[in-house]
Design a protein around this motif. Structure first.
Motif, PDB file in Angstrom:
ATOM      1  N   MET A   1       7.261 -19.179  -4.502  1.00 42.84           N
ATOM      2  CA  MET A   1       7.145 -18.670  -3.325  1.00 42.84           C
ATOM      3  C   MET A   1       6.395 -17.161  -3.362  1.00 42.84           C
ATOM      4  N   ARG A   2       5.623 -17.136  -2.210  1.00 43.38           N
ATOM      5  CA  ARG A   2       4.914 -15.856  -1.896  1.00 43.38           C
ATOM      6  C   ARG A   2       5.030 -15.481  -0.307  1.00 43.38           C
ATOM      7  N   LEU A   3       5.433 -14.320  -0.025  1.00 43.13           N
ATOM      8  CA  LEU A   3       5.868 -13.884   1.349  1.00 43.13           C
ATOM      9  C   LEU A   3       4.754 -12.740   1.554  1.00 43.13           C
ATOM     10  N   SER A   4       3.752 -12.496   2.804  1.00 43.82           N
ATOM     11  CA  SER A   4       2.993 -11.537   2.957  1.00 43.82           C
ATOM     12  C   SER A   4       3.310 -11.231   4.193  1.00 43.82           C
ATOM     13  N   ALA A   5       3.194  -9.943   4.674  1.00 46.45           N
ATOM     14  CA  ALA A   5       3.427  -9.303   5.896  1.00 46.45           C
ATOM     15  C   ALA A   5       2.812  -7.881   6.177  1.00 46.45           C
ATOM     16  N   ASP A   6       2.891  -7.159   7.162  1.00 46.52           N
ATOM     17  CA  ASP A   6       2.305  -5.980   7.514  1.00 46.52           C
ATOM     18  C   ASP A   6       3.273  -5.146   7.021  1.00 46.52           C
TER      19      ASP A   6
ATOM     20  N   VAL B   1       1.722  -6.086   2.294  1.00 47.85           N
ATOM     21  CA  VAL B   1       2.964  -6.407   1.313  1.00 47.85           C
ATOM     22  C   VAL B   1       2.846  -7.812   1.046  1.00 47.85           C
ATOM     23  N   VAL B   2       3.170  -7.890  -0.222  1.00 47.68           N
ATOM     24  CA  VAL B   2       3.026  -9.355  -0.967  1.00 47.68           C
ATOM     25  C   VAL B   2       4.420  -9.199  -1.683  1.00 47.68           C
TER      26      VAL B   2
ATOM     27  N   ASP C   1       0.857  -1.063   0.036  1.00 51.40           N
ATOM     28  CA  ASP C   1      -0.112   0.016   0.108  1.00 51.40           C
ATOM     29  C   ASP C   1       0.935   1.336  -0.050  1.00 51.40           C
ATOM     30  N   ARG C   2       2.034   1.077   0.651  1.00 56.70           N
ATOM     31  CA  ARG C   2       2.913   2.143   0.752  1.00 56.70           C
ATOM     32  C   ARG C   2       4.345   1.945   0.733  1.00 56.70           C
ATOM     33  N   LEU C   3       5.308   2.709  -0.092  1.00 61.07           N
ATOM     34  CA  LEU C   3       6.592   2.567  -0.215  1.00 61.07           C
ATOM     35  C   LEU C   3       7.496   3.809   0.090  1.00 61.07           C
ATOM     36  N   THR C   4       8.369   3.648   0.950  1.00 62.39           N
ATOM     37  CA  THR C   4       9.198   4.875   1.552  1.00 62.39           C
ATOM     38  C   THR C   4      10.676   4.280   1.209  1.00 62.39           C
ATOM     39  N   VAL C   5      11.451   5.305   0.373  1.00 63.57           N
ATOM     40  CA  VAL C   5      12.591   4.868   0.176  1.00 63.57           C
ATOM     41  C   VAL C   5      13.605   6.031   0.933  1.00 63.57           C
TER      42      VAL C   5
END
Length: 162
Positions: free
Chosen positions: A69-74, A62-63, A45-49
């Motif tokens: 393989m698929r990893l998802s997390a907050d 986040v996916v 939903d959001r990306l900060t660099v």
């Protein structure tokens, strides 16, 4: 005689309890093998660099996908190598790893691309078909599919009868 049996029971309980606290189980997770050359797709939903070190933070739903393989997390923090490419992913919050044959969930995970290793920590639950394993730590060698579960390992196996 009863006192001797009671003493033996207490000693066996103490030894078994100590062994359970330091339990370690080796598991085969061929489904979690990954192709190091496969591209990595990241959705959030959001990306900060960060402009100072180029690190990236992906937040919300986040996916991350690489091959099967698929990893998802907050939340996922990405550290890049100086030469380019991803060095490490650090995921936290409702971490779920899915492959065609296995699923694993934990409180947090670190995927070290250089070492080709994934470590999941905290309330780890691994499902392989009807088999469930839980532990404090799961370390997966993504090259071989070999894995080790450590710390209060619990296994639930089907009985084979219906």
């Amino acid at each position: 005689m009863r006192h001797i049996l009671l003493l033996i029971t207490v000693l066996l309980s103490t030894v078994c309890g100590a062994l359970a606290l330091s339990a370690q189980t080796t598991v085969s997770l061929d489904g979690f093998q990954s192709d190091p050359e496969a591209s990595v797709e990241m959705l959030a939903d959001r990306l900060t660099v960060s402009q100072t070190d180029g690190a990236a933070r992906f937040e919300g739903n986040v996916v991350i996908a690489q091959g099967d393989m698929r990893l998802s997390a907050d939340l996922v923090d990405v550290t890049y190598l100086e030469a380019g490419g991803i060095g490490r992913l650090s995921a936290s919050g409702s971490v779920l790893l899915v492959s065609p044959f296995d699923t694993a969930q934990a409180d947090s995970a670190v995927y070290d691309f250089s070492a080709r290793e994934l470590r999941m920590r905290g309330n780890v639950l691994l499902n392989q078909g009807a088999i469930s394993l839980s532990a404090d730590l799961l370390t997966i060698d993504l090259e071989t599919g070999g894995a080790v579960m450590e710390g209060r390992v619990r296994t639930v196996l089907p009985s084979g009868s219906k």
